[in-house]
Design a protein around this motif. Structure first.
Motif, PDB file in Angstrom:
ATOM      1  N   ALA B 156      20.714  -8.688  -1.552  1.00 44.25           N
ATOM      2  CA  ALA B 156      21.971  -8.135  -1.039  1.00 44.25           C
ATOM      3  C   ALA B 156      21.741  -7.241   0.174  1.00 44.25           C
ATOM      4  N   LYS B 157      20.628  -6.535   0.187  1.00 46.24           N
ATOM      5  CA  LYS B 157      20.413  -5.547   1.235  1.00 46.24           C
ATOM      6  C   LYS B 157      19.568  -6.088   2.380  1.00 46.24           C
ATOM      7  N   GLY B 158      19.007  -7.288   2.190  1.00 47.26           N
ATOM      8  CA  GLY B 158      18.207  -7.870   3.256  1.00 47.26           C
ATOM      9  C   GLY B 158      16.917  -7.116   3.532  1.00 47.26           C
ATOM     10  N   VAL B 159      16.327  -6.568   2.482  1.00 51.14           N
ATOM     11  CA  VAL B 159      15.027  -5.906   2.631  1.00 51.14           C
ATOM     12  C   VAL B 159      14.074  -6.536   1.618  1.00 51.14           C
ATOM     13  N   SER B 160      12.805  -6.161   1.666  1.00 49.62           N
ATOM     14  CA  SER B 160      11.858  -6.726   0.712  1.00 49.62           C
ATOM     15  C   SER B 160      12.147  -6.160  -0.674  1.00 49.62           C
ATOM     16  N   PRO B 161      11.706  -6.866  -1.744  1.00 45.06           N
ATOM     17  CA  PRO B 161      11.977  -6.366  -3.095  1.00 45.06           C
ATOM     18  C   PRO B 161      11.467  -4.927  -3.298  1.00 45.06           C
ATOM     19  N   TYR B 162      10.243  -4.651  -2.863  1.00 42.44           N
ATOM     20  CA  TYR B 162       9.707  -3.307  -3.084  1.00 42.44           C
ATOM     21  C   TYR B 162      10.522  -2.264  -2.330  1.00 42.44           C
ATOM     22  N   GLU B 163      10.883  -2.595  -1.115  1.00 44.42           N
ATOM     23  CA  GLU B 163      11.684  -1.689  -0.293  1.00 44.42           C
ATOM     24  C   GLU B 163      13.020  -1.375  -0.971  1.00 44.42           C
ATOM     25  N   ALA B 164      13.565  -2.392  -1.622  1.00 43.50           N
ATOM     26  CA  ALA B 164      14.849  -2.202  -2.298  1.00 43.50           C
ATOM     27  C   ALA B 164      14.722  -1.161  -3.415  1.00 43.50           C
ATOM     28  N   LEU B 165      13.582  -1.135  -4.097  1.00 42.10           N
ATOM     29  CA  LEU B 165      13.392  -0.124  -5.146  1.00 42.10           C
ATOM     30  C   LEU B 165      13.114   1.249  -4.533  1.00 42.10           C
ATOM     31  N   MET B 166      12.310   1.273  -3.473  1.00 43.59           N
ATOM     32  CA  MET B 166      11.990   2.531  -2.802  1.00 43.59           C
ATOM     33  C   MET B 166      13.259   3.229  -2.327  1.00 43.59           C
ATOM     34  N   ASP B 167      14.220   2.421  -1.938  1.00 41.87           N
ATOM     35  CA  ASP B 167      15.490   2.953  -1.434  1.00 41.87           C
ATOM     36  C   ASP B 167      16.221   3.821  -2.464  1.00 41.87           C
ATOM     37  N   LYS B 168      15.948   3.590  -3.759  1.00 37.02           N
ATOM     38  CA  LYS B 168      16.583   4.406  -4.799  1.00 37.02           C
ATOM     39  C   LYS B 168      16.125   5.859  -4.709  1.00 37.02           C
ATOM     40  N   TYR B 169      14.882   6.055  -4.282  1.00 37.66           N
ATOM     41  CA  TYR B 169      14.310   7.403  -4.254  1.00 37.66           C
ATOM     42  C   TYR B 169      14.367   8.013  -2.869  1.00 37.66           C
ATOM     43  N   GLU B 170      14.257   7.147  -1.854  1.00 43.99           N
ATOM     44  CA  GLU B 170      14.284   7.606  -0.468  1.00 43.99           C
ATOM     45  C   GLU B 170      15.253   6.706   0.296  1.00 43.99           C
ATOM     46  N   GLY B 172      17.242   4.633   2.706  1.00 46.84           N
ATOM     47  CA  GLY B 172      16.953   4.249   4.088  1.00 46.84           C
ATOM     48  C   GLY B 172      15.476   4.121   4.396  1.00 46.84           C
ATOM     49  N   ALA B 173      14.626   4.312   3.376  1.00 49.12           N
ATOM     50  CA  ALA B 173      13.186   4.227   3.627  1.00 49.12           C
ATOM     51  C   ALA B 173      12.814   2.816   4.074  1.00 49.12           C
ATOM     52  N   CYS B 174      11.889   2.728   5.007  1.00 52.39           N
ATOM     53  CA  CYS B 174      11.441   1.438   5.528  1.00 52.39           C
ATOM     54  C   CYS B 174       9.975   1.255   5.146  1.00 52.39           C
ATOM     55  N   ALA B 175       9.707   0.196   4.354  1.00 54.91           N
ATOM     56  CA  ALA B 175       8.350  -0.010   3.844  1.00 54.91           C
ATOM     57  C   ALA B 175       7.349  -0.204   4.983  1.00 54.91           C
ATOM     58  N   ALA B 176       7.781  -0.893   6.039  1.00 51.91           N
ATOM     59  CA  ALA B 176       6.862  -1.136   7.155  1.00 51.91           C
ATOM     60  C   ALA B 176       6.495   0.190   7.833  1.00 51.91           C
ATOM     61  N   HIS B 177       7.483   1.074   7.964  1.00 48.93           N
ATOM     62  CA  HIS B 177       7.214   2.388   8.564  1.00 48.93           C
ATOM     63  C   HIS B 177       6.240   3.189   7.706  1.00 48.93           C
ATOM     64  N   ILE B 178       6.495   3.176   6.391  1.00 49.46           N
ATOM     65  CA  ILE B 178       5.606   3.909   5.489  1.00 49.46           C
ATOM     66  C   ILE B 178       4.212   3.296   5.510  1.00 49.46           C
ATOM     67  N   GLU B 179       4.155   1.978   5.566  1.00 46.15           N
ATOM     68  CA  GLU B 179       2.851   1.328   5.616  1.00 46.15           C
ATOM     69  C   GLU B 179       2.105   1.753   6.884  1.00 46.15           C
ATOM     70  N   ARG B 296      18.788  15.600  -1.569  1.00 47.58           N
ATOM     71  CA  ARG B 296      18.867  14.507  -0.608  1.00 47.58           C
ATOM     72  C   ARG B 296      18.100  13.265  -1.052  1.00 47.58           C
ATOM     73  N   SER B 297      16.848  13.427  -1.445  1.00 44.31           N
ATOM     74  CA  SER B 297      16.015  12.277  -1.802  1.00 44.31           C
ATOM     75  C   SER B 297      14.795  12.803  -2.523  1.00 44.31           C
ATOM     76  N   MET B 298      14.019  11.895  -3.088  1.00 45.45           N
ATOM     77  CA  MET B 298      12.817  12.345  -3.774  1.00 45.45           C
ATOM     78  C   MET B 298      11.737  12.769  -2.771  1.00 45.45           C
ATOM     79  N   GLY B 299      11.732  12.166  -1.590  1.00 42.05           N
ATOM     80  CA  GLY B 299      10.796  12.628  -0.562  1.00 42.05           C
ATOM     81  C   GLY B 299      11.090  14.083  -0.201  1.00 42.05           C
ATOM     82  N   THR B 477      18.455  11.502   5.492  1.00 43.49           N
ATOM     83  CA  THR B 477      17.171  12.210   5.519  1.00 43.49           C
ATOM     84  C   THR B 477      16.713  12.512   6.952  1.00 43.49           C
ATOM     85  N   ASP B 478      16.785  11.525   7.814  1.00 45.32           N
ATOM     86  CA  ASP B 478      16.331  11.750   9.196  1.00 45.32           C
ATOM     87  C   ASP B 478      17.113  12.885   9.857  1.00 45.32           C
ATOM     88  N   THR B 479      18.434  12.875   9.668  1.00 45.57           N
ATOM     89  CA  THR B 479      19.262  13.915  10.288  1.00 45.57           C
ATOM     90  C   THR B 479      18.938  15.287   9.712  1.00 45.57           C
TER      91      THR B 479
END
Lengths: 505, 505
Positions: B156-170, B172-179, B296-299, B477-479
């Motif tokens: 639904a969100k057009g992101v990778s499966p792992y990224e979709a879960l990460m989004d629950k805690y952070e 807008g988090a981007c897995a590629a950016h974190i990587e 705001r987020s877990m981060g 978070t960014d703002t």
């Protein structure tokens, strides 16, 4: 619910649908029970407002679930399905819950929950501060709402308002019957107290000298709980302002309070609550999620706590069994010898506090509360009339002057602040049932005292398990007691027990 | 709900209706949070099955509330109402919750809650018993269900499966950016660890000699919590297998665990959780019942705990401030001098346990978990592949052999047993944000260390209150970070902090 443990046989679809709904209610109530225990035993003060709102929201949810329009048809349809006797008993209990809920508007349910949370929380500090006026302000709405509830239930059930509230704790209870039972007690109790006190005047009783450190009292309490069969994998012991047994049947939370100069209070409190706990811990596991699986009534619940505290806990035989534990944890001073301890535990001395009262004066505390709360709910008195009436009755029944001492007077109990009007009679009914059980147990086991003195409690526990714990809500109260003892409530056993223990002991 | 504190102005009826629904959800979640805390900190083992069923029922209820067909129209209508900026932020957060819930079927939500309760509870004993095979059996369904959730959210969100879960805690988090951020850390961290360890070889550091009684450690912890501003009228400190910060914003429950031969673990654990707690205790009270009022987020949450534990807690200045408390409760042995204690708290030593790791090797623990859980959720590896991969990466990143030691290896954390995949990156993001905050605070207060050493923590607390705590979820978070520090996440601050503290300290 895919996790429901209730089978869904094709020939009782309505019953199965009802069982699923009541399983859901059971799970909701689990959360309320744990949050309620936490509120009393753990929660810091700033948590109370949010807790109150959350618990009120839960009450509203449960009320909505019980007033769902579908239930009426399901209850009718289920009555014509081929139910087993246990299912039919469950249907009776489900209908009872449904009827009560459907007589009360959601607004009232929510307002009661909020008013009680607020009043009870403030009461903890107000009691310490002897602040009757401050308490009265929060208490008035609690009374107003309870009267409204009582009126609604009363009109529908054709009983008096007070009786309608009492019915929540003791289904089928009749106020006139209780009044006549209590009235009889009032005819013989003062004289018995008088005779016993005269007889005890010549006894030499040593007072135990503290301080008894809280940690030692707790360690003693835990060992006595173990002796009484408390299952620590399914429950805990903690501290609260007002001792209680809470939590859920799978995880029973009992509390006590400690005073370093008086270990008897915490010890007997723990024995009392352990009686409640074992009832919960031994209700049939496979029925817990259904109304038929719960404890029969609060009168029967108190009959368990008082079987433990009064019939067993204050008997010389039990004192002999626990004396080594007392010495191990509190030292071996002369006052803690088994014989002196037994005398201490049966010492009769009118006092201000119900939960610290001896077995003989205890009924006077209950009768006083019964009379006041009935007048309060039926509208004969106003909340501000309570202290004067309290003083008058304490003077008449126990010869004590309580004027101005609200802390140890009408502010001492949690029941009224939390809106539980109609509960108090359960204690004395419980004491009477307990005496009746032990009459049966003694007939079966003439050597009971010797076995208890040796720490062998199985004659008592096996009887309670067979006749009370395992029976949950399969029967109405009269039938339960009749099946257990061969007769319905017979207060003669209570009087005989008191006379035997206190005049011939 | 008559108790809702949200006004109902006539010109925003849809928004007001949404706010009432989310207030109800907030109250439901209160019960779940307290029951969850109790499950970890208080509950005896036989309570777990009923607790799991009750919490799953609550998840179903909350899911049903969020998937109510009416919400879609209300969200659309509210977007066209004349909302204040804070209400618009709240609408954004409500929509986010609604979208996530509506992507998941009720069956999955319930199954996940039950599988996690079961797996997490069994894990407590299995971890102690080093029982990987027993754990694996309960863990497989947790992974299967998490993958199913990730797939649904991912599509639904057009992101990778792992990224979709990460989004629950952070959000807008981007897995590629974190990587890429983590990849950069991997280029400089091993060399830094090597240089610091070489430098520290010549340091003389005394180990503190226990035993340090649990009661003394607890008393020290409570005093340090007070110094850090923990509000004990709105929270508690207790014990659990895995330390955490739970409860609700009005009543924050932190936990720790004690080992009599190592007081640093409980002390730093308490400092860490107090950071979480102060964030919760200082979120704006008037917004708590709405999504915009939450953290705001877990981060960002971990940036608070790590501001407390790492930036503040392990700094020589803070150690100087708490040294008198340490001496008061644990005695005055030479190893507990402020200077030796500061060296102990910055000693770099690769170890097995994440929560006991020093500040420098900590990111390696996170990167390892990030890489494993991403592969697990994306389907590149199976649950049974974890131990071998764990060993391989521990060897590569920290030079440690963990073969066969599951207890101190892949069984050490609560996150996976409880189904929280995608959470781990929050820790290192938090450490990076914390370093970035302190760069700002040091610019404003060049005398920061001197003030902290004197026990004056207001420069830190005032900054966090103004820039983070009071801002709740008003901004993404960014703002939030941009407004606080003038830039979005900049990992250079983290590296500079580590080099300054560990090479020039």
């Amino acid at each position: 619910m895919s996790t429901s443990t209730t089978p869904t046989p094709a020939d009782k679809p309505a019953y199965s649908a009802l069982a699923a709904t009541f399983t859901r209610l059971y799970r909701y109530s689990h959360l309320g029970s744990i949050a309620g225990w936490d509120q009393a035993a753990m929660m810091p003060s700033k948590g109370n407002s949010a807790r109150g709102a959350a618990l009120a929201e839960l009450q509203v949810l449960m009320h909505q679930t019980l007033t769902d329009a579908k239930l009426s048809g399901l209850l009718q349809a289920a009555a014509n399905e081929p139910l087993e006797p246990q299912e039919r008993a469950n249907l009776r209990e489900m209908r009872r819950d449904w009827e009560s809920a459907n007589l009360l508007p959601e607004r009232l349910v929510e307002a009661q929950s909020l008013a009680a949370s607020h009043c009870e929380h403030a009461w903890r500090a107000q009691r310490k501060a002897n602040d009757w006026q401050g308490f009265l302000e929060n208490f008035r709405p609690v009374v107003t709402l309870a009267r409204e509830e009582a009126q609604l239930l009363s009109q529908a059930k054709g009983v008096s308002p007070y009786e309608a509230l009492m019915d929540k704790y003791e289904p089928g209870a009749c106020a006139a019957h209780i009044e006549s039972v209590f009235g009889a007690v009032k005819t013989w109790l003062p004289d018995l107290v008088h005779r016993v006190r005269a007889q005890q005047e010549s006894d030499s009783v040593l007072q135990a000298t503290g301080p008894f450190p809280v940690e030692s009292q707790r360690a003693l309490g835990l060992e006595v709980m173990a002796l009484l069969g408390f299952d620590f994998e399914g429950g805990r012991l903690d501290i609260s302002t007002h001792p209680f047994c809470g939590g859920v049947a799978e995880d029973v939370r009992i509390t006590t309070r400690y005073s370093e100069d008086d270990f008897v209070r915490s010890l007997m409190g723990i024995v009392h609550e352990t009686g409640h706990a074992r009832y919960e811990q031994n209700l049939p596991r496979e029925l817990l999620h259904l109304p038929v699986g719960r404890a029969r009534s609060m009168g029967i619940h108190e009959s368990q706590s008082l079987s433990f505290e009064m019939q067993l806990g204050r008997s010389p035989a039990f004192v002999q069994a626990i004396a080594p534990l007392v010495h191990k944890h509190l030292g071996a001073q002369e006052a803690l010898s088994a014989s002196n301890l037994a005398r201490l535990l049966t010492r009769v001395q009118p006092g201000m506090i119900r939960v610290d009262a001896d077995e003989l004066t205890y009924p006077a505390h209950i009768i006083l509360r019964f009379e006041i709360e009935r007048a309060l709910i039926d509208g004969a008195i106003a909340p501000e009339d309570i202290p004067a009436l309290w003083d008058e009755k304490m003077q008449a029944y126990l010869g004590l002057d309580t004027r101005g001492d609200f802390q140890n007077g009408c502010l001492q109990d949690i029941h009224w602040p939390s809106g539980s009007f109609g509960y108090f009679p359960s204690y004395t009914l419980g004491a009477m049932y307990a005496a009746q059980y032990f009459a049966s147990i003694r007939t079966l086991h003439p050597d009971l005292d010797a076995r208890v003195a040796a720490g062998e409690l199985s004659p008592v526990m096996d009887w309670l398990r067979t006749h009370i714990w395992s029976q949950a809500s399969l029967w109405d109260t009269d039938t339960l007691v009749q099946r257990a003892t061969g007769e319905t409530l017979n207060p003669a056993h209570f009087r005989a027990h008191l006379e035997r223990r206190y005049l011939m002991g």
